[in-house]
Design a protein around this motif. Structure first.
Motif, PDB file in Angstrom:
ATOM      1  N   UNK A  60       0.800  -1.226   0.000  1.00 38.46           N
ATOM      2  CA  UNK A  60       0.000   0.000   0.000  1.00 38.46           C
ATOM      3  C   UNK A  60       0.838   1.284   0.000  1.00 38.46           C
ATOM      4  N   UNK A  61       2.038   1.219  -0.560  1.00 40.66           N
ATOM      5  CA  UNK A  61       2.782   2.447  -0.790  1.00 40.66           C
ATOM      6  C   UNK A  61       2.212   3.154  -2.026  1.00 40.66           C
ATOM      7  N   UNK A  62       2.166   4.469  -2.008  1.00 41.02           N
ATOM      8  CA  UNK A  62       1.738   5.213  -3.195  1.00 41.02           C
ATOM      9  C   UNK A  62       2.687   4.931  -4.349  1.00 41.02           C
ATOM     10  N   UNK A  63       2.139   4.609  -5.514  1.00 42.50           N
ATOM     11  CA  UNK A  63       2.951   4.382  -6.705  1.00 42.50           C
ATOM     12  C   UNK A  63       3.536   2.994  -6.827  1.00 42.50           C
ATOM     13  N   UNK A  64       3.132   2.068  -5.962  1.00 45.20           N
ATOM     14  CA  UNK A  64       3.786   0.746  -5.965  1.00 45.20           C
ATOM     15  C   UNK A  64       3.513  -0.036  -7.239  1.00 45.20           C
TER      16      UNK A  64
END
Length: 325
Positions: free
Chosen positions: A168-172
């Motif tokens: 759930x990291x942004x841009x993963x």
């Protein structure tokens, strides 16, 4: 009563075969993905105390696990690795000889038709239990992305058919898609944990994966259970970034989200029937409070009815046996 004008809906419920004939939603073993927890060591097949019927399995027992699944008609597994050694940056997640990488290679050598899905995260591998690199007490998004890409590429190289990032990291998704393409794995799909809530239903999994956070919680990167529109934004971002599948996790309390995602996107939607949902049913069944078979089949069919194409579930073996009978 013949003078009354009303519909006789019961005509289509009059017998077993009539009900089968008009059934709108069906469940089959082709819908099921079975999670496996692979551990280092030998001779290990250790039941997870909070998840009856679910085991830690060492590599020397993995073949027997896969043989059982194939005999039941289950053709997809989701692999989680539990290393002996953990550090602050989750080195074993992207080590070429990591436990998941070894398991992937073994399955593809011995069972080439089994579809292997690699959970791509750092939490099982970090000493602090969070899904990325810690900086000033928080998970650093962009620095964590590179390590997640390294893990995805190493898993694809080891034989993963599908990469399933869960951090759930942004841009993963964008980062992994670019990393896979540059490494020559442009045909490897990404099954994104697109909608992953900060849920209380994950407790048994954290025991099984030995991944409970050592401080704080994951609410700065997993979603607030109260939010619906945020889920739609997350799913849309992942589709734009190249996701081939969208996972909604958990499933049972988020049927509305499964339906929303299904109605808005034309990629396969995957419901993750998580550990807490599994353990509640198992506990009630062990106390003879419910009919386990009927409850599980009703629960999974409702996930299909809500719009899920596939279901990740710890019930998969039992469901396959019930469907065979």
């Amino acid at each position: 009563m013949t003078e009354l004008n009303f519909k006789r809906h019961r005509r289509l419920r009059s017998s077993v075969h009539m009900r089968d004939l008009v059934r709108e939603t069906t469940l089959s073993t082709n819908d099921l993905i079975y999670p496996i927890f692979v551990v280092e060591g030998e001779g290990i097949r250790r039941e997870v105390s909070s998840m009856p019927g679910v085991y830690h399995v060492s590599l020397d027992n993995l073949d027997q696990e896969i043989k059982e699944l194939e005999a039941l008609g289950i053709h997809a597994v989701l692999l989680f690795g539990i290393p002996k050694d953990k550090d602050e940056v989750g080195t074993q997640a992207y080590c070429e000889n990591g436990i998941v990488q070894q398991a992937l290679g073994q399955i593809k050598r011995n069972f080439p038709d089994m579809l292997t899905i690699a959970d791509t995260c750092l939490c099982e591998y970090t000493s602090h239990g969070h899904c990325g690199v810690i900086h000033n007490g928080d998970v650093e998004n962009d620095q964590s992305l590179q390590l997640i890409v390294d893990a995805a590429v190493s898993q694809a190289r080891a034989g993963a058919d599908i990469i399933a990032p869960s951090n759930m990291m942004d841009g993963f998704v964008a980062a992994i898609r670019k990393g896979l393409d540059q490494a020559g794995y442009e045909n490897t799909p990404v099954m994104s944990y697109a909608v992953k809530y900060a849920s209380a239903f994950y407790g048994p999994f954290r025991e099984a994966a030995e991944s409970a956070p050592q401080f704080g919680d994951r609410k700065t990167y997993q979603m607030d259970p109260a939010n619906r529109l945020e889920a739609l934004r997350e799913a849309a971002s992942d589709v734009d970034e190249g996701a081939d599948f969208l996972i909604v996790k958990p499933a049972l309390s988020y049927m509305d989200i499964i339906r929303d995602v299904r109605e808005r996107h034309d990629v396969p939607v995957v419901a993750y029937n998580v550990s807490g949902e599994y353990s509640m049913v198992k506990a009630a069944a062990l106390n003879n409070w419910i009919d386990e078979q009927q409850v599980v089949l009703e629960k999974l069919t409702s996930m299909k009815r809500a719009g899920a194409n596939l279901i990740i579930t710890y019930h998969a073996k039992d469901v396959a046996k019930w469907l065979q009978n």
